[in-house]
Write an enzyme that holds these catalytic residues in place. Sequence first.
Site, mmCIF file in Angstrom:
data_model
loop_
_atom_site.group_PDB
_atom_site.id
_atom_site.type_symbol
_atom_site.label_atom_id
_atom_site.label_comp_id
_atom_site.label_asym_id
_atom_site.label_seq_id
_atom_site.Cartn_x
_atom_site.Cartn_y
_atom_site.Cartn_z
ATOM 1 N N ASP A 190 50.900 -45.830 31.199
ATOM 2 C CA ASP A 190 49.580 -45.604 31.785
ATOM 3 C C ASP A 190 48.711 -44.924 30.729
ATOM 4 O O ASP A 190 49.107 -43.905 30.166
ATOM 5 C CB ASP A 190 49.722 -44.714 33.018
ATOM 6 C CG ASP A 190 48.394 -44.360 33.680
ATOM 7 O OD1 ASP A 190 47.325 -44.736 33.149
ATOM 8 O OD2 ASP A 190 48.423 -43.703 34.723
ATOM 9 N N GLN A 205 51.118 -46.337 37.588
ATOM 10 C CA GLN A 205 49.746 -45.926 37.302
ATOM 11 C C GLN A 205 49.468 -44.560 37.931
ATOM 12 O O GLN A 205 50.119 -44.155 38.885
ATOM 13 C CB GLN A 205 48.763 -46.969 37.837
ATOM 14 C CG GLN A 205 48.904 -48.336 37.174
ATOM 15 C CD GLN A 205 48.690 -48.278 35.679
ATOM 16 O OE1 GLN A 205 47.686 -47.773 35.205
ATOM 17 N NE2 GLN A 205 49.648 -48.777 34.917
ATOM 18 N N CYS A 206 48.477 -43.885 37.378
ATOM 19 C CA CYS A 206 48.036 -42.579 37.832
ATOM 20 C C CYS A 206 47.823 -42.607 39.338
ATOM 21 O O CYS A 206 47.243 -43.556 39.852
ATOM 22 C CB CYS A 206 46.736 -42.234 37.115
ATOM 23 S SG CYS A 206 46.037 -40.661 37.591
ATOM 24 N N PRO A 207 48.320 -41.623 40.043
ATOM 25 C CA PRO A 207 48.943 -40.371 39.628
ATOM 26 C C PRO A 207 50.468 -40.380 39.678
ATOM 27 O O PRO A 207 51.108 -39.341 39.575
ATOM 28 C CB PRO A 207 48.401 -39.372 40.648
ATOM 29 C CG PRO A 207 48.346 -40.180 41.919
ATOM 30 C CD PRO A 207 47.960 -41.579 41.470
#
Length: 86
Positions: free
Chosen positions: A45, A18-20
């Site tokens: 994502d 997931q981000c980042p």
Amino acid sequence: MTQPLQTADRTLDAIGLQCPEPVFRTRRELARMQPGERLEVRADDPLAELDLAVFCQQTGHQLLSSRQESSCLVVTIRKRTGNGSA
């Protein structure tokens, strides 16, 4: 973007991240590559496409293509050829 151009020199599997994290790992992988080489990033994502596009814009790398394959986004990036680090 459009259809893929050529085969990538390397592939980065960012599925499940997931981000980042996909951008962090993309940056690290590009730092290991030669200027002009292509990196294929596979991610799931929902923000990865936007995040990678902004990353390329800010760092001078070229986003060559972006496409959906099933539930996976596939982005191809060409490492910039100018001076500086990834």
